[in-house]
Design a protein around this motif. Sequence first.
Motif, PDB file in Angstrom:
ATOM      1  N   UNK A  42      -2.526  -5.693  10.944  1.00  0.00           N
ATOM      2  CA  UNK A  42      -3.697  -4.903  10.543  1.00  0.00           C
ATOM      3  C   UNK A  42      -3.293  -3.517  10.046  1.00  0.00           C
ATOM      4  N   UNK A  43      -2.266  -2.924  10.643  1.00  0.00           N
ATOM      5  CA  UNK A  43      -1.765  -1.644  10.146  1.00  0.00           C
ATOM      6  C   UNK A  43      -1.079  -1.847   8.787  1.00  0.00           C
ATOM      7  N   UNK A  44      -0.391  -2.970   8.638  1.00  0.00           N
ATOM      8  CA  UNK A  44       0.325  -3.249   7.383  1.00  0.00           C
ATOM      9  C   UNK A  44      -0.644  -3.354   6.208  1.00  0.00           C
ATOM     10  N   UNK A  45      -1.791  -3.977   6.442  1.00  0.00           N
ATOM     11  CA  UNK A  45      -2.796  -4.067   5.378  1.00  0.00           C
ATOM     12  C   UNK A  45      -3.225  -2.668   4.933  1.00  0.00           C
ATOM     13  N   UNK A  90       6.327   4.630  16.416  1.00  0.00           N
ATOM     14  CA  UNK A  90       7.210   5.585  15.730  1.00  0.00           C
ATOM     15  C   UNK A  90       7.069   5.464  14.205  1.00  0.00           C
ATOM     16  N   UNK A  91       6.784   4.261  13.710  1.00  0.00           N
ATOM     17  CA  UNK A  91       6.525   4.096  12.279  1.00  0.00           C
ATOM     18  C   UNK A  91       5.231   4.816  11.903  1.00  0.00           C
ATOM     19  N   UNK A  92       4.208   4.681  12.742  1.00  0.00           N
ATOM     20  CA  UNK A  92       2.951   5.396  12.507  1.00  0.00           C
ATOM     21  C   UNK A  92       3.146   6.899  12.555  1.00  0.00           C
ATOM     22  N   UNK A  93       3.978   7.371  13.467  1.00  0.00           N
ATOM     23  CA  UNK A  93       4.271   8.805  13.550  1.00  0.00           C
ATOM     24  C   UNK A  93       4.960   9.285  12.273  1.00  0.00           C
ATOM     25  N   UNK A  94       5.827   8.458  11.719  1.00  0.00           N
ATOM     26  CA  UNK A  94       6.483   8.806  10.465  1.00  0.00           C
ATOM     27  C   UNK A  94       5.439   8.932   9.350  1.00  0.00           C
ATOM     28  N   UNK A  95       4.448   8.057   9.346  1.00  0.00           N
ATOM     29  CA  UNK A  95       3.410   8.116   8.322  1.00  0.00           C
ATOM     30  C   UNK A  95       2.495   9.328   8.518  1.00  0.00           C
ATOM     31  N   UNK A  96       2.283   9.727   9.764  1.00  0.00           N
ATOM     32  CA  UNK A  96       1.547  10.973  10.028  1.00  0.00           C
ATOM     33  C   UNK A  96       2.297  12.138   9.391  1.00  0.00           C
ATOM     34  N   UNK A  97       3.611  12.176   9.590  1.00  0.00           N
ATOM     35  CA  UNK A  97       4.426  13.245   9.003  1.00  0.00           C
ATOM     36  C   UNK A  97       4.392  13.185   7.478  1.00  0.00           C
ATOM     37  N   UNK A 131      -7.820  11.651   4.685  1.00  0.00           N
ATOM     38  CA  UNK A 131      -8.404  10.398   5.186  1.00  0.00           C
ATOM     39  C   UNK A 131      -7.330   9.449   5.689  1.00  0.00           C
ATOM     40  N   UNK A 132      -6.235   9.340   4.948  1.00  0.00           N
ATOM     41  CA  UNK A 132      -5.130   8.485   5.396  1.00  0.00           C
ATOM     42  C   UNK A 132      -4.500   9.049   6.664  1.00  0.00           C
ATOM     43  N   UNK A 133      -4.337  10.369   6.708  1.00  0.00           N
ATOM     44  CA  UNK A 133      -3.779  11.010   7.895  1.00  0.00           C
ATOM     45  C   UNK A 133      -4.639  10.701   9.125  1.00  0.00           C
ATOM     46  N   UNK A 134      -5.953  10.763   8.971  1.00  0.00           N
ATOM     47  CA  UNK A 134      -6.862  10.488  10.094  1.00  0.00           C
ATOM     48  C   UNK A 134      -6.650   9.076  10.629  1.00  0.00           C
ATOM     49  N   UNK A 135      -6.477   8.111   9.727  1.00  0.00           N
ATOM     50  CA  UNK A 135      -6.237   6.738  10.177  1.00  0.00           C
ATOM     51  C   UNK A 135      -4.954   6.667  11.011  1.00  0.00           C
ATOM     52  N   UNK A 136      -3.864   7.216  10.487  1.00  0.00           N
ATOM     53  CA  UNK A 136      -2.581   7.106  11.185  1.00  0.00           C
ATOM     54  C   UNK A 136      -2.553   7.916  12.466  1.00  0.00           C
ATOM     55  N   UNK A 137      -3.275   9.028  12.506  1.00  0.00           N
ATOM     56  CA  UNK A 137      -3.370   9.788  13.762  1.00  0.00           C
ATOM     57  C   UNK A 137      -4.201   9.007  14.787  1.00  0.00           C
ATOM     58  N   UNK A 138      -5.202   8.275  14.319  1.00  0.00           N
ATOM     59  CA  UNK A 138      -6.026   7.478  15.231  1.00  0.00           C
ATOM     60  C   UNK A 138      -5.221   6.338  15.841  1.00  0.00           C
ATOM     61  N   UNK A 139      -4.533   5.563  15.014  1.00  0.00           N
ATOM     62  CA  UNK A 139      -3.823   4.397  15.544  1.00  0.00           C
ATOM     63  C   UNK A 139      -2.612   4.792  16.390  1.00  0.00           C
ATOM     64  N   UNK A 140      -2.095   6.006  16.195  1.00  0.00           N
ATOM     65  CA  UNK A 140      -0.984   6.471  17.030  1.00  0.00           C
ATOM     66  C   UNK A 140      -1.472   7.367  18.167  1.00  0.00           C
ATOM     67  N   UNK A 142      -3.204  10.232  18.343  1.00  0.00           N
ATOM     68  CA  UNK A 142      -2.965  11.678  18.266  1.00  0.00           C
ATOM     69  C   UNK A 142      -4.302  12.399  18.156  1.00  0.00           C
ATOM     70  N   UNK A 143      -4.350  13.545  18.785  1.00  0.00           N
ATOM     71  CA  UNK A 143      -5.572  14.331  18.768  1.00  0.00           C
ATOM     72  C   UNK A 143      -5.219  15.754  18.347  1.00  0.00           C
ATOM     73  N   UNK A 144      -6.064  16.368  17.547  1.00  0.00           N
ATOM     74  CA  UNK A 144      -7.280  15.840  16.944  1.00  0.00           C
ATOM     75  C   UNK A 144      -6.956  14.869  15.821  1.00  0.00           C
ATOM     76  N   UNK A 145      -7.883  14.025  15.504  1.00  0.00           N
ATOM     77  CA  UNK A 145      -7.676  13.030  14.457  1.00  0.00           C
ATOM     78  C   UNK A 145      -7.453  13.729  13.121  1.00  0.00           C
ATOM     79  N   UNK A 146      -8.239  14.783  12.866  1.00  0.00           N
ATOM     80  CA  UNK A 146      -8.046  15.577  11.651  1.00  0.00           C
ATOM     81  C   UNK A 146      -7.730  17.005  12.107  1.00  0.00           C
ATOM     82  N   UNK A 147      -6.571  17.507  11.712  1.00  0.00           N
ATOM     83  CA  UNK A 147      -6.219  18.882  12.086  1.00  0.00           C
ATOM     84  C   UNK A 147      -7.258  19.870  11.534  1.00  0.00           C
ATOM     85  N   UNK A 148      -7.333  21.038  12.156  1.00  0.00           N
ATOM     86  CA  UNK A 148      -8.319  22.030  11.768  1.00  0.00           C
ATOM     87  C   UNK A 148      -8.175  22.429  10.306  1.00  0.00           C
ATOM     88  N   UNK A 149      -6.972  22.717   9.847  1.00  0.00           N
ATOM     89  CA  UNK A 149      -6.721  23.059   8.446  1.00  0.00           C
ATOM     90  C   UNK A 149      -5.655  22.138   7.894  1.00  0.00           C
TER      91      UNK A 149
END
Length: 153
Positions: A42-45, A90-97, A131-140, A142-149
Amino acid sequence: MSQEQDGPAVPQVTVEALQRALASEHAALWAYKMALAFVPPDWADHARADIEAHTTLRGQITQTLSEVGQRPVSAQPAYTPPQPVVDAVSAGAMLVAAETDTIAAWRSVMERSSQVPLREAGLKAMTECTGRLAYWRTVTERSPVIPVFPGRS
């Protein structure tokens, strides 16, 4: 993002910001393709859809740079992830970065351009990357899902 041939020249500071944005898109694509080996189906899709989006952005920047007479920066053969990638998290964390880096690069394009089409393209790219960052922060988880700035260190 295209630049009219008759329009004003793009300042060097803007060209440099576009080159950094292109470099971040190259790195993001590399990260996504590597992550596919580690993430569940599901993450791969979702990752595949994100690859398409980053490929489109990369193409737009490449075209813009070429139209203003600049040689687009090439992708590196490999990139160093912020931490070893050994599993889905860790792959999701890489995508967050990767998304965080692309947001910062697009923010730079907005800040370093006075041309409305480039500023609009930068804002649109920042919004989509967030929007993509929010997805990867959610599945990994991480909070907040969307950083303040988004795009700001």
